[in-house]
Design a protein around this motif. Structure first.
Motif, PDB file in Angstrom:
ATOM      1  N   ALA A 172      13.865 -15.095 -44.440  1.00  0.00           N
ATOM      2  CA  ALA A 172      12.742 -14.628 -43.617  1.00  0.00           C
ATOM      3  C   ALA A 172      11.618 -14.112 -44.520  1.00  0.00           C
ATOM      4  CB  ALA A 172      13.209 -13.540 -42.654  1.00  0.00           C
ATOM      5  N   ILE A 173      11.983 -13.388 -45.550  1.00  0.00           N
ATOM      6  CA  ILE A 173      10.965 -12.824 -46.444  1.00  0.00           C
ATOM      7  C   ILE A 173      10.303 -13.932 -47.271  1.00  0.00           C
ATOM      8  CG2 ILE A 173      10.735 -11.375 -48.524  1.00  0.00           C
ATOM      9  CD1 ILE A 173      12.670  -9.416 -46.916  1.00  0.00           C
ATOM     10  N   GLU A 174      11.092 -14.916 -47.662  1.00  0.00           N
ATOM     11  CA  GLU A 174      10.548 -16.056 -48.409  1.00  0.00           C
ATOM     12  C   GLU A 174       9.499 -16.803 -47.559  1.00  0.00           C
ATOM     13  OE1 GLU A 174      12.335 -20.198 -50.279  1.00  0.00           O
ATOM     14  OE2 GLU A 174      13.717 -18.704 -49.521  1.00  0.00           O
ATOM     15  N   ILE A 175       9.838 -17.042 -46.291  1.00  0.00           N
ATOM     16  CA  ILE A 175       8.908 -17.758 -45.401  1.00  0.00           C
ATOM     17  C   ILE A 175       7.668 -16.907 -45.115  1.00  0.00           C
ATOM     18  CG2 ILE A 175       8.632 -18.688 -43.064  1.00  0.00           C
ATOM     19  CD1 ILE A 175      11.611 -19.500 -43.196  1.00  0.00           C
ATOM     20  N   TRP A 176       7.896 -15.624 -44.841  1.00  0.00           N
ATOM     21  CA  TRP A 176       6.779 -14.714 -44.547  1.00  0.00           C
ATOM     22  C   TRP A 176       5.796 -14.710 -45.728  1.00  0.00           C
ATOM     23  CZ3 TRP A 176       7.148 -10.946 -40.241  1.00  0.00           C
ATOM     24  CH2 TRP A 176       5.994 -10.167 -40.105  1.00  0.00           C
ATOM     25  N   THR A 177       6.358 -14.641 -46.944  1.00  0.00           N
ATOM     26  CA  THR A 177       5.527 -14.606 -48.158  1.00  0.00           C
ATOM     27  C   THR A 177       4.736 -15.913 -48.306  1.00  0.00           C
ATOM     28  OG1 THR A 177       7.227 -13.215 -49.151  1.00  0.00           O
ATOM     29  CG2 THR A 177       5.626 -14.170 -50.653  1.00  0.00           C
ATOM     30  N   LEU A 178       5.401 -17.036 -48.027  1.00  0.00           N
ATOM     31  CA  LEU A 178       4.729 -18.335 -48.119  1.00  0.00           C
ATOM     32  C   LEU A 178       3.582 -18.431 -47.104  1.00  0.00           C
ATOM     33  CD1 LEU A 178       4.505 -21.365 -48.971  1.00  0.00           C
ATOM     34  CD2 LEU A 178       6.224 -21.862 -47.205  1.00  0.00           C
ATOM     35  N   TYR A 179       3.836 -18.052 -45.860  1.00  0.00           N
ATOM     36  CA  TYR A 179       2.804 -18.167 -44.818  1.00  0.00           C
ATOM     37  C   TYR A 179       1.631 -17.223 -45.096  1.00  0.00           C
ATOM     38  CZ  TYR A 179       6.236 -20.796 -41.987  1.00  0.00           C
ATOM     39  OH  TYR A 179       7.137 -21.711 -41.516  1.00  0.00           O
ATOM     40  N   ASP A 180       1.941 -16.052 -45.629  1.00  0.00           N
ATOM     41  CA  ASP A 180       0.866 -15.118 -45.954  1.00  0.00           C
ATOM     42  C   ASP A 180      -0.001 -15.658 -47.100  1.00  0.00           C
ATOM     43  OD1 ASP A 180      -0.327 -12.540 -45.286  1.00  0.00           O
ATOM     44  OD2 ASP A 180       0.216 -11.981 -47.337  1.00  0.00           O
ATOM     45  N   LYS A 181       0.659 -16.324 -48.034  1.00  0.00           N
ATOM     46  CA  LYS A 181      -0.077 -16.947 -49.140  1.00  0.00           C
ATOM     47  C   LYS A 181      -0.997 -18.044 -48.585  1.00  0.00           C
ATOM     48  CE  LYS A 181       0.992 -19.946 -53.068  1.00  0.00           C
ATOM     49  NZ  LYS A 181       0.870 -21.195 -52.322  1.00  0.00           N
ATOM     50  N   ILE A 182      -0.503 -18.815 -47.640  1.00  0.00           N
ATOM     51  CA  ILE A 182      -1.328 -19.879 -47.031  1.00  0.00           C
ATOM     52  C   ILE A 182      -2.511 -19.259 -46.281  1.00  0.00           C
ATOM     53  CG2 ILE A 182      -1.357 -21.716 -45.298  1.00  0.00           C
ATOM     54  CD1 ILE A 182       1.631 -22.233 -46.086  1.00  0.00           C
ATOM     55  N   ALA A 183      -2.246 -18.187 -45.536  1.00  0.00           N
ATOM     56  CA  ALA A 183      -3.341 -17.521 -44.813  1.00  0.00           C
ATOM     57  C   ALA A 183      -4.417 -17.066 -45.795  1.00  0.00           C
ATOM     58  CB  ALA A 183      -2.797 -16.339 -44.024  1.00  0.00           C
ATOM     59  N   LYS A 184      -3.992 -16.568 -46.952  1.00  0.00           N
ATOM     60  CA  LYS A 184      -4.935 -16.038 -47.940  1.00  0.00           C
ATOM     61  C   LYS A 184      -5.635 -17.134 -48.736  1.00  0.00           C
ATOM     62  CE  LYS A 184      -3.100 -11.363 -48.286  1.00  0.00           C
ATOM     63  NZ  LYS A 184      -2.683 -11.342 -46.870  1.00  0.00           N
ATOM     64  N   GLU A 185      -5.143 -18.367 -48.647  1.00  0.00           N
ATOM     65  CA  GLU A 185      -5.879 -19.487 -49.262  1.00  0.00           C
ATOM     66  C   GLU A 185      -7.243 -19.650 -48.584  1.00  0.00           C
ATOM     67  OE1 GLU A 185      -1.837 -22.079 -50.316  1.00  0.00           O
ATOM     68  OE2 GLU A 185      -3.219 -22.829 -48.792  1.00  0.00           O
ATOM     69  N   LYS A 186      -7.299 -19.263 -47.313  1.00  0.00           N
ATOM     70  CA  LYS A 186      -8.565 -19.336 -46.558  1.00  0.00           C
ATOM     71  C   LYS A 186      -9.501 -18.210 -46.981  1.00  0.00           C
ATOM     72  CE  LYS A 186     -11.183 -20.472 -42.917  1.00  0.00           C
ATOM     73  NZ  LYS A 186     -11.813 -21.784 -42.783  1.00  0.00           N
ATOM     74  N   SER A 187      -8.955 -17.008 -47.027  1.00  0.00           N
ATOM     75  CA  SER A 187      -9.732 -15.834 -47.451  1.00  0.00           C
ATOM     76  C   SER A 187      -8.762 -14.735 -47.845  1.00  0.00           C
ATOM     77  CB  SER A 187     -10.621 -15.353 -46.297  1.00  0.00           C
ATOM     78  OG  SER A 187     -10.964 -13.997 -46.498  1.00  0.00           O
ATOM     79  N   PRO A 188      -9.075 -13.980 -48.908  1.00  0.00           N
ATOM     80  CA  PRO A 188      -8.144 -12.926 -49.337  1.00  0.00           C
ATOM     81  C   PRO A 188      -7.905 -11.864 -48.262  1.00  0.00           C
ATOM     82  CG  PRO A 188     -10.005 -13.135 -50.872  1.00  0.00           C
ATOM     83  CD  PRO A 188     -10.259 -14.099 -49.763  1.00  0.00           C
ATOM     84  N   ASP A 189      -8.853 -11.734 -47.321  1.00  0.00           N
ATOM     85  CA  ASP A 189      -8.693 -10.747 -46.246  1.00  0.00           C
ATOM     86  C   ASP A 189      -7.880 -11.276 -45.070  1.00  0.00           C
ATOM     87  OD1 ASP A 189      -9.762  -8.543 -47.326  1.00  0.00           O
ATOM     88  OD2 ASP A 189     -11.593  -8.496 -46.097  1.00  0.00           O
ATOM     89  N   ASN A 190      -7.559 -12.577 -45.092  1.00  0.00           N
ATOM     90  CA  ASN A 190      -6.740 -13.126 -44.004  1.00  0.00           C
ATOM     91  C   ASN A 190      -5.284 -12.740 -44.213  1.00  0.00           C
ATOM     92  OD1 ASN A 190      -9.116 -14.269 -43.208  1.00  0.00           O
ATOM     93  ND2 ASN A 190      -8.229 -16.301 -42.830  1.00  0.00           N
ATOM     94  N   LEU A 191      -4.504 -12.912 -43.165  1.00  0.00           N
ATOM     95  CA  LEU A 191      -3.081 -12.578 -43.295  1.00  0.00           C
ATOM     96  C   LEU A 191      -2.260 -13.379 -42.298  1.00  0.00           C
ATOM     97  CD1 LEU A 191      -2.058  -9.198 -41.621  1.00  0.00           C
ATOM     98  CD2 LEU A 191      -3.952 -10.627 -40.846  1.00  0.00           C
ATOM     99  N   PHE A 192      -0.961 -13.412 -42.582  1.00  0.00           N
ATOM    100  CA  PHE A 192       0.005 -13.945 -41.638  1.00  0.00           C
ATOM    101  C   PHE A 192       0.871 -12.795 -41.151  1.00  0.00           C
ATOM    102  CE2 PHE A 192       4.487 -14.835 -41.030  1.00  0.00           C
ATOM    103  CZ  PHE A 192       4.438 -15.710 -39.961  1.00  0.00           C
ATOM    104  N   PHE A 193       1.283 -12.853 -39.877  1.00  0.00           N
ATOM    105  CA  PHE A 193       2.320 -11.930 -39.413  1.00  0.00           C
ATOM    106  C   PHE A 193       3.195 -12.602 -38.370  1.00  0.00           C
ATOM    107  CE2 PHE A 193       0.289 -10.535 -35.411  1.00  0.00           C
ATOM    108  CZ  PHE A 193      -1.036 -10.881 -35.643  1.00  0.00           C
ATOM    109  N   GLY A 194       4.441 -12.103 -38.295  1.00  0.00           N
ATOM    110  CA  GLY A 194       5.433 -12.653 -37.364  1.00  0.00           C
ATOM    111  C   GLY A 194       5.686 -11.706 -36.208  1.00  0.00           C
ATOM    112  N   ASN A 195       6.740 -11.986 -35.510  1.00  0.00           N
ATOM    113  CA  ASN A 195       7.035 -11.330 -34.251  1.00  0.00           C
ATOM    114  C   ASN A 195       8.241 -10.406 -34.429  1.00  0.00           C
ATOM    115  OD1 ASN A 195       7.703 -10.719 -31.619  1.00  0.00           O
ATOM    116  ND2 ASN A 195       7.351 -12.780 -30.863  1.00  0.00           N
ATOM    117  N   LEU A 196       8.017  -9.089 -34.364  1.00  0.00           N
ATOM    118  CA  LEU A 196       9.059  -8.126 -34.715  1.00  0.00           C
ATOM    119  C   LEU A 196       9.378  -7.152 -33.580  1.00  0.00           C
ATOM    120  CD1 LEU A 196       7.818  -7.203 -38.315  1.00  0.00           C
ATOM    121  CD2 LEU A 196       9.528  -8.896 -37.703  1.00  0.00           C
ATOM    122  N   GLY A 197       9.704  -7.661 -32.421  1.00  0.00           N
ATOM    123  CA  GLY A 197      10.046  -6.750 -31.322  1.00  0.00           C
ATOM    124  C   GLY A 197      11.467  -6.244 -31.446  1.00  0.00           C
ATOM    125  N   GLY A 198      11.983  -5.735 -30.348  1.00  0.00           N
ATOM    126  CA  GLY A 198      13.399  -5.366 -30.307  1.00  0.00           C
ATOM    127  C   GLY A 198      13.688  -3.907 -30.572  1.00  0.00           C
ATOM    128  N   GLY A 199      12.644  -3.103 -30.913  1.00  0.00           N
ATOM    129  CA  GLY A 199      12.873  -1.673 -31.140  1.00  0.00           C
ATOM    130  C   GLY A 199      13.947  -1.441 -32.190  1.00  0.00           C
TER     131      GLY A 199
END
Ligand SMILES: [Zn+2]
Length: 709
Positions: A220-247
């Motif tokens: 999960a952390i490997e994928i999160w890191t990859l997607y965030d890197k892709i988001a930042k290819e567009k702009s350093p201020d961009n980001l990726f985030f996932g879905n963390l419900g469940g309390g």
């Protein structure tokens, strides 16, 4: 009527480290956009909405309610734009229209940020032949449909190239074509920890094991890191985030994920059936324990959450307002969510006014929702390993241990926070006068030493039942890891309620402050399950039973007196230690009985020695939050009184009368200039004596925020 005296703890002073100004501080370095958002909007589009949606009306609504960003469907299983990526199936209603692009431009024209919404968790059977490796498989190697059993749709496997080739290709296509500010994955990471038998997963450790959990989290952390890197290819201020419900019930290690993520989104949209009303504020406390002030959103479903659910019908406005109020009070960002855009913006348009009222009000008072830090003096330890791997005896879940203390803390109007079990370091614990370990059964040796160090520094600790009886891998210890701290040791196994063998009591052996209010009785209702322990200290309470509850002729025991402690108390310098061998938190939660509640709250009073940064006196059940904000301080009161407190849905608010507030300003704070009530939008008279500010809130309808400037 609840009252508490006010004091400020020695450790609170130290934590503040000197003067705190009431006025906003000198210009801090500017934060990226995603750390300043306060309101998010979303209409979740169906494939068919491409035909019906009124894009201008959609954008106008979100501009009108002053959201900072909108979610727009990209999505991965259905494309809302003319994609060129194979197997990214275009909406059959698209006809080469660029629906995502139109929405994106309409939002941008109004100064609203755009987050592209992905659904990487599902894919159509069309791809089965070309990419059999993408799909989650059952034991027989068959692809697995989603819970909805939508024909032709199957779950994808997180360990497959679908996640590190296909989804990244779509993300990069969106980056290349559109002015997006962020990327979001719905349905991932799946906190239920799906079980897969594909060719990759067959070689992983056994599903459900701790070893599997570790591999899942690493992936999960490997994928999160990859997607965030892709988001930042567009702009350093961009980001990726996932879905963390469940309390606190999420199987994901949120501490590990929080170290990687800048935005914690809790997909905790509303209540189902017999859930307590405080679901959103509790989610907020859980997320705050790991995000510590960084962006947290909680989604409020304007649609009818629950069972049965109506995706395209508006839920009770009072229930939606309560959820948004809890989101704001617990320091999260409100994310208002509707589904479907038939006839422009939905067949049912009642959700719009509810959102407009709350979000516009929230925007009017923006500076008071920009929090710097939470003010609380009780820490409730969040044992994620116990929640995921511990099997409680009897009925119910490990969550019951937490809920009992949570309800008791609300009842006694304490200001409290969750503290993550992997964050028991002095810097995080210093602010608390007392810690509660709600049957945190699985604890490492190091964590036990951290709790001992906290107590040695003067902190007080309460624990119950099997807290520290297992190590972090779930292996049972010969004795409790915290035996030395509490001055007790294991003397036998679990004793508990079995069938009609369920009369159990705690006998009062000698007077003590913790027994305040127990008059005209020799015993109290006992705990449903307990561990047999021994202690050298003369017992304050001893355990009796269980003995039969039926038939009446056999409702007795010849062992009416025992020497087995039902409560172990200890004082070491300023530290006060309370250990209940019984599952007192869970017993309160399951029974609602006044005796375990009184014992918990009396224990807290004894441990805290009257120290409370905030006291709110008045009738009713009120959940409290106190924040230092960009404008000063804000005291949040959530009115929890409602016939639908423990079961959805609140139909209308049940106002409560006057609430007397005493708030202790942190040391060095400037004199208070004014106090305003934001929800009723009126000033309120106050007195200030030294650091103590006092005022009365005449009435709380659903929610009130007292802004101290
Ligand atoms: Zn797999």
């Amino acid at each position: 009527m609840k009252t508490h005296t006010v004091d400020f703890s020695r450790r609170e002073f130290i934590a503040l480290g000197g003067a705190v100004a009431l006025a906003p501080s000198a210009a801090a370095p500017s934060k990226p956009w995603h750390q300043t958002v306060r309101r998010i909007g979303q209409v979740n589009f169906s494939e068919h909405d491409v035909v019906d949606a009124d894009v201008e009306a959609w954008a106008n609504y979100w501009a009108d309610v002053k959201v900072d960003a909108v979610q727009i469907n990209v999505t991965g299983m259905i494309a809302f734009y003319p994609t060129q990526i194979p197997f990214h199936k275009r909406s059959r209603y698209l006809n080469n229209r660029d629906f995502f692009g139109e929405c994106c431009r309409a939002a941008k024209k109004r100064g609203i940020r755009v987050i592209g919404r992905f659904s990487p968790d599902l894919q159509w059977e069309d791809a089965l032949e070309a990419h059999p490796e993408w799909f989650l498989r059952d034991r027989d190697g068959k692809p697995v449909p989603p819970f909805s059993r939508t024909p032709g749709l199957y779950q994808t496997c997180m360990f497959s190239p679908y996640y590190f080739e296909q989804t990244p290709a779509i993300m990069r296509e969106v980056n290349a074509r559109y002015d997006v500010d962020g990327l979001y994955a719905n349905g991932w990471p799946n906190w239920h920890m799906p079980v897969c038998y594909c060719n990759v997963c067959r070689n992983l450790p056994k599903p459900g094991s701790m070893e599997y959990h570790e591999r899942f989290m690493a992936r999960a952390i490997e994928i999160w890191t990859l997607y965030d890197k892709i988001a930042k290819e567009k702009s350093p201020d961009n980001l990726f985030f996932g879905n963390l419900g469940g309390g606190y019930r999420t199987g994901l290690n949120i501490k590990q994920l929080a170290e990687k993520c800048d935005w914690f989104n809790a997909d905790n949209q509303g209540r189902t059936g017999a859930s307590p009303a405080w679901g959103a504020s509790q989610q907020g406390r859980v997320a705050q324990s790991v995000m510590k002030g960084r962006t947290i959103t909680n989604v409020t479903g304007a649609w009818s959450t629950g069972n049965p659910m109506w995706r395209n019908a508006t839920k009770s406005p009072a229930e939606a307002e309560m959820w948004m109020a809890q989101t704001a009070a617990s320091g999260m960002v409100i994310w208002y969510h509707w589904l479907g855009a038939q006839t422009g913006l939905g067949e049912d348009r009642r959700w719009q006014q509810t959102g407009r009222n709350f979000l516009q009000w929230h925007a009017r008072h923006n500076p008071h929702f920009i929090n710097r830090r939470s003010i609380a003096n009780v820490g409730l330890v969040l044992g994620q390993r116990t929640q995921t791997f511990y099997r409680p005896p009897g009925e119910g879940t490990a969550g019951d241990y937490v809920e009992g203390y949570y309800a008791a803390l609300l009842d006694s109007r304490h200001t409290f926070e969750f503290v993550h079990e992997d964050d028991l370091v002095p810097e995080s614990l210093r602010k608390f006068d007392a810690l509660i370990l709600p049957n945190v059964a699985l604890m490492s040796d190091a964590q036990c030493r951290q709790i001992e160090a906290y107590a040695a520094a003067g902190g007080s600790v309460m624990a119950d039942f099997e807290t520290s009886l297992f190590d972090e891998r779930g292996r049972e210890r010969a004795d409790f890891g915290l035996a030395r701290l509490f001055g007790m040791s294991k003397a036998g196994g679990r004793v508990g309620s079995r069938g009609f063998e369920n009369s159990f009591y705690a006998r009062i052996e000698r007077p003590h402050e913790i027994l305040r209010g127990f008059t005209e009785t020799n015993w109290t209702a006992g705990c449903e399950w307990r561990v047999q322990v021994k202690s050298d200290a003369p017992p304050v309470m001893t355990a009796v039973g269980p003995y039969p509850a039926y038939p009446t002729e056999v409702v007795y025991t010849e062992k009416m007196h025992t020497t087995e402690p039902a409560l172990v108390l200890r004082e070491i310098g300023p530290s006060r230690l309370v250990y209940f061998p019984g599952d007192i938190g869970r017993t309160f939660w399951r029974s609602g009985h006044q005796d375990p509640l009184r014992l918990i709250t009396n224990s807290l009073d004894w441990m805290l020695r009257g120290r409370h940064p905030l006291t709110v006196s008045g009738d009713g059940l009120v959940e409290l939050f106190a924040w230092e904000t960009s404008a000063g301080f804000a005291i949040h009161l959530l009115n929890m009184n409602n016939p639908a407190l423990h079961r959805a849905t609140i139909q209308r608010h049940s106002p409560i009368g006057s609430q007397r507030v005493r708030f202790e300003l942190p040391g060095g704070a400037a004199p208070v200039k004014r106090v305003r009530l934001l929800r009723s939008e009126q000033p309120v008279g106050f007195t200030q004596k030294g650091r103590t500010v006092e005022f009365t809130i005449p009435k709380v309808i659903d929610y009130e925020v007292a802004a101290i400037e």
